[in-house]
Design a protein around this motif. Sequence first.
Motif, mmCIF file in Angstrom:
data_model
loop_
_atom_site.group_PDB
_atom_site.id
_atom_site.type_symbol
_atom_site.label_atom_id
_atom_site.label_comp_id
_atom_site.label_asym_id
_atom_site.label_seq_id
_atom_site.Cartn_x
_atom_site.Cartn_y
_atom_site.Cartn_z
ATOM 1 N N MET A 1 0.844 -1.193 0.000
ATOM 2 C CA MET A 1 0.000 0.000 0.000
ATOM 3 C C MET A 1 0.879 1.243 0.000
ATOM 4 N N GLY A 2 0.597 2.184 -0.904
ATOM 5 C CA GLY A 2 1.357 3.418 -0.952
ATOM 6 C C GLY A 2 0.968 4.346 0.180
ATOM 7 N N PHE A 3 1.845 5.315 0.452
ATOM 8 C CA PHE A 3 1.572 6.235 1.552
ATOM 9 C C PHE A 3 0.321 7.066 1.296
ATOM 10 N N ASP A 4 -0.003 7.297 0.012
ATOM 11 C CA ASP A 4 -1.187 8.086 -0.304
ATOM 12 C C ASP A 4 -2.477 7.314 -0.071
ATOM 13 N N GLN A 5 -2.365 6.006 0.205
ATOM 14 C CA GLN A 5 -3.542 5.175 0.449
ATOM 15 C C GLN A 5 -3.755 4.874 1.927
ATOM 16 N N LEU A 6 -2.879 5.369 2.770
ATOM 17 C CA LEU A 6 -2.981 5.098 4.198
ATOM 18 C C LEU A 6 -4.123 5.892 4.825
ATOM 19 N N VAL A 7 -4.687 5.328 5.874
ATOM 20 C CA VAL A 7 -5.713 6.040 6.629
ATOM 21 C C VAL A 7 -5.080 7.284 7.248
ATOM 22 N N PRO A 8 -5.708 8.443 7.137
ATOM 23 C CA PRO A 8 -5.120 9.660 7.716
ATOM 24 C C PRO A 8 -4.801 9.487 9.196
ATOM 25 N N ALA A 9 -3.675 10.041 9.597
ATOM 26 C CA ALA A 9 -3.232 9.903 10.987
ATOM 27 C C ALA A 9 -4.267 10.399 11.994
ATOM 28 N N PRO A 10 -4.962 11.526 11.755
ATOM 29 C CA PRO A 10 -5.971 11.965 12.734
ATOM 30 C C PRO A 10 -7.082 10.937 12.942
ATOM 31 N N ASP A 11 -7.453 10.221 11.867
ATOM 32 C CA ASP A 11 -8.505 9.207 11.995
ATOM 33 C C ASP A 11 -8.030 8.040 12.854
ATOM 34 N N LEU A 12 -6.773 7.652 12.679
ATOM 35 C CA LEU A 12 -6.231 6.572 13.504
ATOM 36 C C LEU A 12 -6.064 7.030 14.952
ATOM 37 N N ALA A 13 -5.600 8.260 15.129
ATOM 38 C CA ALA A 13 -5.376 8.775 16.480
ATOM 39 C C ALA A 13 -6.674 8.854 17.270
ATOM 40 N N ALA A 14 -7.786 9.042 16.582
ATOM 41 C CA ALA A 14 -9.083 9.133 17.262
ATOM 42 C C ALA A 14 -9.474 7.819 17.922
ATOM 43 N N LYS A 15 -8.825 6.722 17.530
ATOM 44 C CA LYS A 15 -9.124 5.412 18.103
ATOM 45 C C LYS A 15 -8.373 5.169 19.414
ATOM 46 N N GLY A 16 -7.442 6.055 19.756
ATOM 47 C CA GLY A 16 -6.647 5.868 20.960
ATOM 48 C C GLY A 16 -7.469 6.023 22.225
ATOM 49 N N LYS A 17 -7.075 5.296 23.266
ATOM 50 C CA LYS A 17 -7.747 5.424 24.555
ATOM 51 C C LYS A 17 -6.792 5.014 25.665
ATOM 52 N N SER A 18 -6.957 5.617 26.821
ATOM 53 C CA SER A 18 -6.098 5.329 27.965
ATOM 54 C C SER A 18 -6.493 4.001 28.596
ATOM 55 N N PRO A 19 -5.511 3.228 29.087
ATOM 56 C CA PRO A 19 -5.844 1.979 29.783
ATOM 57 C C PRO A 19 -6.332 2.214 31.207
ATOM 58 N N PHE A 20 -6.254 3.453 31.684
ATOM 59 C CA PHE A 20 -6.644 3.754 33.058
ATOM 60 C C PHE A 20 -7.778 4.785 33.070
ATOM 61 N N PRO A 21 -8.713 4.642 34.002
ATOM 62 C CA PRO A 21 -9.814 5.612 34.103
ATOM 63 C C PRO A 21 -9.353 6.910 34.762
ATOM 64 N N GLY A 22 -10.163 7.940 34.614
ATOM 65 C CA GLY A 22 -9.923 9.173 35.346
ATOM 66 C C GLY A 22 -9.158 10.238 34.598
ATOM 67 N N ALA A 30 -4.665 16.431 24.435
ATOM 68 C CA ALA A 30 -3.225 16.544 24.195
ATOM 69 C C ALA A 30 -2.632 15.198 23.787
ATOM 70 N N ARG A 31 -3.114 14.125 24.421
ATOM 71 C CA ARG A 31 -2.576 12.798 24.097
ATOM 72 C C ARG A 31 -2.966 12.389 22.683
ATOM 73 N N GLN A 32 -4.165 12.731 22.260
ATOM 74 C CA GLN A 32 -4.598 12.394 20.904
ATOM 75 C C GLN A 32 -3.783 13.170 19.872
ATOM 76 N N ALA A 33 -3.479 14.431 20.176
ATOM 77 C CA ALA A 33 -2.638 15.221 19.270
ATOM 78 C C ALA A 33 -1.238 14.617 19.181
ATOM 79 N N LEU A 34 -0.717 14.162 20.331
ATOM 80 C CA LEU A 34 0.594 13.522 20.337
ATOM 81 C C LEU A 34 0.556 12.207 19.573
ATOM 82 N N LEU A 35 -0.508 11.433 19.742
ATOM 83 C CA LEU A 35 -0.643 10.165 19.031
ATOM 84 C C LEU A 35 -0.645 10.391 17.521
#
Length: 234
Positions: A1-22, A30-35
């Motif tokens: 897959m070429g780089f132009d076919q990759l899922v945009p980074a912001p869309d992937l970053a939106a799937k991130g979640k912390s393993p700890f509550p609170g 800030a963590r999503q922007a860093l991701l």
Amino acid sequence: MGFDQLVPAPDLAAKGKSPFPGETAEYRKARQALLREEIEFRRQMTRLVELRRSLPDGPVIEKDYRFKDANGNEVGLVELFGDKQTLVTYFWMYGPERARPCPMCTNWLGAVNGNAADIKQRVALKILGRSPVERQLAFAQERGWRDLDFVQTVGDGYARDLGLINADGSENPALGVFKRDGETVRLFWASEITMEMADPGQDPRDAPDIASLWSILDLTPEGRGTDWYPKLSY
């Protein structure tokens, strides 16, 4: 897959979640922007690796550099390959004038030793130094390094041609990769980042940074620090 076919980074970053509550909304934003930046950085590293691997043929190594292996045998550069097509070399700062090796070279080699048995399944790996090979092996035994292959450079021709000996006699480390075609040896890649290329307040380093010490400290709140450097003992 070429780089132009990759899922945009912001869309992937939106799937991130912390393993700890609170966590706070501020932290998640800030963590999503860093991701997002981490994903982009990963992709940039992949591009860099592909660019490196697609380099055209490098120069043929015409000089007959000589080395002494752990058995005391004098060998040429092509013989350091063994049965492999690629040779990775690291010239470390442990010349005969040094009482002890460079602490940073020592730190780096300690980490590489842990991976050397695996690395050598794919390529040849040799550690080059100006000190007698027996002296290098004695230090390796002191550190408990069992999987690194040390080689002595015979004379200073190799080190001087690569600019690894300074006018005051001090040394510079060097990482270099060679490839062979029969009895012909070519340079594939060598680090060319020098002191004058360093960004303000930073040591010169390759991209990506090859030292696991700094990569791990980069994950911490304290970072690398500006008043600390590895030592041979603590």
